[in-house]
Scaffold this motif. Structure first.
Motif, short mmCIF file in Angstrom:
data_model
loop_
_atom_site.label_atom_id
_atom_site.label_comp_id
_atom_site.label_asym_id
_atom_site.label_seq_id
_atom_site.Cartn_x
_atom_site.Cartn_y
_atom_site.Cartn_z
N GLY A 33 -8.75 1.07 -3.36
CA GLY A 33 -8.61 1.50 -1.97
C GLY A 33 -8.12 0.32 -1.14
N SER A 34 -7.83 0.57 0.13
CA SER A 34 -7.28 -0.48 0.99
C SER A 34 -7.93 -0.43 2.36
N ASP A 35 -7.72 -1.53 3.12
CA ASP A 35 -8.29 -1.60 4.45
C ASP A 35 -7.60 -0.65 5.42
N LEU A 36 -6.29 -0.47 5.24
CA LEU A 36 -5.49 0.34 6.15
C LEU A 36 -4.62 1.32 5.38
N VAL A 37 -4.25 2.41 6.02
CA VAL A 37 -3.32 3.36 5.41
C VAL A 37 -1.99 2.67 5.11
N GLU A 38 -1.54 1.80 6.03
CA GLU A 38 -0.27 1.10 5.83
C GLU A 38 -0.28 0.25 4.56
N THR A 39 -1.42 -0.36 4.24
CA THR A 39 -1.52 -1.16 3.02
C THR A 39 -1.34 -0.28 1.80
N THR A 40 -1.93 0.91 1.80
CA THR A 40 -1.78 1.82 0.66
C THR A 40 -0.33 2.25 0.50
N VAL A 41 0.39 2.36 1.61
CA VAL A 41 1.81 2.76 1.53
C VAL A 41 2.62 1.68 0.82
N HIS A 42 2.44 0.43 1.22
CA HIS A 42 3.16 -0.66 0.56
C HIS A 42 2.84 -0.70 -0.93
N GLU A 43 1.59 -0.51 -1.30
CA GLU A 43 1.20 -0.55 -2.71
C GLU A 43 1.81 0.60 -3.50
N THR A 44 1.68 1.81 -3.00
CA THR A 44 2.12 2.98 -3.77
C THR A 44 3.64 3.12 -3.78
N VAL A 45 4.30 2.72 -2.70
CA VAL A 45 5.77 2.75 -2.70
C VAL A 45 6.32 1.80 -3.75
N HIS A 46 5.73 0.63 -3.88
CA HIS A 46 6.18 -0.31 -4.90
C HIS A 46 6.11 0.30 -6.29
N HIS A 47 4.99 0.92 -6.62
CA HIS A 47 4.83 1.50 -7.95
C HIS A 47 5.70 2.74 -8.15
N TRP A 48 5.89 3.50 -7.07
CA TRP A 48 6.75 4.68 -7.17
C TRP A 48 8.19 4.27 -7.45
N ARG A 49 8.67 3.25 -6.75
CA ARG A 49 10.05 2.79 -6.98
C ARG A 49 10.20 2.22 -8.38
N GLY A 50 9.16 1.56 -8.88
CA GLY A 50 9.22 1.07 -10.25
C GLY A 50 9.32 2.21 -11.25
N PHE A 51 8.56 3.28 -11.00
CA PHE A 51 8.63 4.45 -11.88
C PHE A 51 10.03 5.08 -11.85
N LEU A 52 10.62 5.20 -10.67
CA LEU A 52 11.95 5.78 -10.56
C LEU A 52 13.00 4.93 -11.27
N ALA A 53 12.87 3.59 -11.14
CA ALA A 53 13.82 2.70 -11.80
C ALA A 53 13.73 2.84 -13.31
N GLU A 54 12.50 2.92 -13.84
CA GLU A 54 12.31 3.06 -15.28
C GLU A 54 12.86 4.40 -15.77
N ALA A 55 12.82 5.41 -14.91
CA ALA A 55 13.33 6.73 -15.29
C ALA A 55 14.85 6.83 -15.16
N GLY A 56 15.49 5.77 -14.65
CA GLY A 56 16.94 5.75 -14.58
C GLY A 56 17.56 6.40 -13.37
N PHE A 57 16.75 6.66 -12.32
CA PHE A 57 17.30 7.34 -11.15
C PHE A 57 18.27 6.46 -10.38
N ASP A 58 18.15 5.13 -10.49
CA ASP A 58 19.06 4.24 -9.77
C ASP A 58 20.50 4.43 -10.23
#
Length: 238
Positions: free
Chosen positions: A98-123
Motif C-alpha cells: 500500500g502507499s501513503d497517497l493515491v498518487e504514489t500508487t499511480v506511479h508504482e502501478t503505471v511503471h509495472h503496467w508499462r513494463g508488462f506492455l513492453a514485454e508483450a510487444g505492444f511498443d
C-alpha cells in the motif's frame, strides 16, 4: 545484511493506506441474462447472499452490507492467497503493498503496467497508432493499518539498492528475513516518485477496506494519461 538491520527504527503506523488494484469501473450484473426486470435481479442477488458461505465475518454483521466481503477479499486477502514475485518477495510467500497517497500508487502501478506492455510487444505497434487504444481500469481502496513496522526508509541513503529501479535481489533478501521472522511489515521510500510505500506480511494488521476511487490508464504517444473521473485527465506520466 546484519548491519542493515542493526538499530533499525520502528514506525508506529495507525492510518489508512491506499491500495491500487486491477478492476473495472462498471460491474456487470450477473443476473441480467435471466430476466429483463431489475426486481428479479434483486431477488436473485438476495437468494445468492442467503445461501453463499461467507469467508469474511464483519464485526457489525447486522448493519454491514454483504458486498463488504468482496472489498475485504479484493483489498486485503488477495495477495496473501495469490503469491507473486515483487521488489521485496521472490514469490514464495504473500505480501501486501500500500502507499501513503493515491498518487504514489499511480506511479508504482503505471511503471509495472508499462513494463508488462513492453514485454508483450505492444511498443512495436506504435507506428500504426494502436497504442492510443490501450487502456487499463483500476480501483483504489483505503485500508486501515495498525502495526509497528520496520522503517527501512532510515537506511535509504546508505543502501541505494532499496530504491534501485530494476534490481531486486537485495530487497528480496530483506523481505525473506522479515517473513521468516514473522515481522508484520515495513515502511520504505518509493522508487518511482517522492512517496512512501508499505509492505505488510501479516494481514491481521489490516482492516476496514473502503472504496476510494476508480482510475483509468490510457497509454498514448505522450505517456500514460490517468483519469480519476471518466474522460477527464487527472495526471500524465511521461
Amino acid at each position: 545484511m546484519d548491519a542493515f538491520f542493526a538499530g533499525l527504527p520502528l514506525a508506529d503506523v495507525h492510518q489508512d493506506l491506499a491500495r491500487n488494484i486491477k478492476s473495472i469501473r462498471v460491474s456487470q450484473n450477473l443476473f441480467d441474462d435471466l430476466s429483463d426486470d431489475p426486481a428479479d435481479w434483486e431477488i436473485a442477488q438476495q437468494h445468492e447472499l442467503a445461501t453463499k458461505p461467507h469467508t469474511y465475518e464483519s464485526p457489525n454483521t447486522i448493519i454491514d452490507r454483504p458486498f463488504e466481503e468482496a472489498d475485504w477479499l479484493n483489498a486485503i486477502k488477495f495477495p496473501f492467497r495469490n503469491w507473486a514475485a515483487s521488489r521485496f518477495c521472490d514469490g514464495s510467500f504473500g505480501i501486501w503493498y500500500g502507499s501513503d497517497l493515491v498518487e504514489t500508487t499511480v506511479h508504482e502501478t503505471v511503471h509495472h503496467w508499462r513494463g508488462f506492455l513492453a514485454e508483450a510487444g505492444f511498443d512495436e505497434l506504435v507506428p500504426q497508432g494502436a497504442r492510443e487504444s490501450i487502456t487499463s481500469e483500476r480501483k483504489v481502496y483505503w485500508v486501515r493499518c495498525d502495526a509497528a513496522l520496520l522503517n527501512l526508509s532510515a537506511r535509504a541513503a546508505e543502501y541505494p539498492d532499496l530504491v534501485h529501479p530494476t534490481s531486486y535481489p537485495f530487497t528480496q533478501q530483506i523481505g525473506a528475513r522479515l517473513h521468516r521472522e514473522s515481522h508484520p511489515g515495513f515502511v520504505t521510500r518509493s522508487a518511482r516518485c517522492v512517496g512512501v510505500n508499505y509492505g505488510v506480511l501479516n494481514r491481521n494488521v489490516l482492516s476496514s477496506p473502503r472504496a476510494c476511487c476508480s482510475l483509468t490508464y490510457r497509454l498514448t504517444r505522450d505517456g500514460v494519461v490517468v483519469e480519476r473521473e471518466a474522460e477527464q485527465t487527472w495526471m500524465v506520466l511521461a
